[in-house]
Design a protein around this motif. Structure first.
Motif, mmCIF file in Angstrom:
data_model
loop_
_atom_site.group_PDB
_atom_site.id
_atom_site.type_symbol
_atom_site.label_atom_id
_atom_site.label_comp_id
_atom_site.label_asym_id
_atom_site.label_seq_id
_atom_site.Cartn_x
_atom_site.Cartn_y
_atom_site.Cartn_z
ATOM 1 N N SER A 256 0.859 -1.182 0.000
ATOM 2 C CA SER A 256 0.000 0.000 0.000
ATOM 3 C C SER A 256 0.899 1.238 0.000
ATOM 4 O O SER A 256 2.111 1.150 0.230
ATOM 5 N N GLU A 257 0.300 2.396 -0.226
ATOM 6 C CA GLU A 257 1.093 3.635 -0.216
ATOM 7 C C GLU A 257 1.774 3.833 1.128
ATOM 8 O O GLU A 257 2.939 4.212 1.193
ATOM 9 N N ASP A 258 1.052 3.577 2.210
ATOM 10 C CA ASP A 258 1.630 3.752 3.548
ATOM 11 C C ASP A 258 2.766 2.757 3.789
ATOM 12 O O ASP A 258 3.812 3.110 4.337
ATOM 13 N N GLU A 259 2.527 1.496 3.392
ATOM 14 C CA GLU A 259 3.585 0.484 3.551
ATOM 15 C C GLU A 259 4.823 0.879 2.751
ATOM 16 O O GLU A 259 5.948 0.805 3.246
ATOM 17 N N ALA A 260 4.612 1.289 1.504
ATOM 18 C CA ALA A 260 5.742 1.646 0.646
ATOM 19 C C ALA A 260 6.514 2.832 1.222
ATOM 20 O O ALA A 260 7.747 2.844 1.231
ATOM 21 N N ALA A 261 5.784 3.825 1.716
ATOM 22 C CA ALA A 261 6.445 5.015 2.267
ATOM 23 C C ALA A 261 7.343 4.629 3.438
ATOM 24 O O ALA A 261 8.447 5.173 3.598
ATOM 25 N N TYR A 262 6.883 3.675 4.249
ATOM 26 C CA TYR A 262 7.671 3.223 5.393
ATOM 27 C C TYR A 262 8.837 2.333 4.936
ATOM 28 O O TYR A 262 9.994 2.553 5.300
ATOM 29 N N GLU B 253 10.333 1.890 2.048
ATOM 30 C CA GLU B 253 11.366 2.455 1.166
ATOM 31 C C GLU B 253 12.395 3.274 1.926
ATOM 32 O O GLU B 253 13.431 3.618 1.378
ATOM 33 N N ARG B 254 12.109 3.600 3.180
ATOM 34 C CA ARG B 254 13.082 4.354 3.980
ATOM 35 C C ARG B 254 13.941 3.447 4.863
ATOM 36 O O ARG B 254 14.849 3.927 5.538
#
Ligand SMILES: [Zn+2]
Length: 95
Positions: free
Chosen positions: A57-63, A65-66
């Motif tokens: 999900s967008e939230d999972e990816a944002a977390y 990818e960092r």
């Protein structure tokens, strides 16, 4: 590094057909919920219960990818891809 066979899946970014998952820097088998990076392009996926891959999900990816380990692994994948393309060079100083 432990490698297991998984149902063949085509990378949604680069189209590479992948049918194995290998641990990076450890000897554990992949399990549902773990991360997977395409060996060719570094696209991040989540391993499902049946070992198919899903897009985070967008939230999972944002977390994810960092995460430092994801950033490092992607840097290695990009370097390998650049070497395969034949346009990868190191700058240096003549000794
Ligand atoms: Zn890919």
């Amino acid at each position: 590094m432990k490698t297991i066979d998984v149902p063949p899946a085509t990378c949604r970014t680069c189209g590479k057909l992948n049918d194995q998952i290998s641990g990076v820097g450890h000897g554990h088998s992949a399990k549902p919920g773990d991360l997977s990076l395409c060996i060719q392009c570094g696209t991040l996926s989540i391993i499902c219960d049946d070992f198919s891959l899903r897009e985070p999900s967008e939230d999972e990816a944002a977390y994810l990818e960092r995460l430092p380990d994801v950033i490092k692994a992607r840097a290695v994948i990009k370097a390998e891809a650049a070497k395969r393309s034949g346009n990868f060079h190191f700058h240096g100083v003549r000794q």
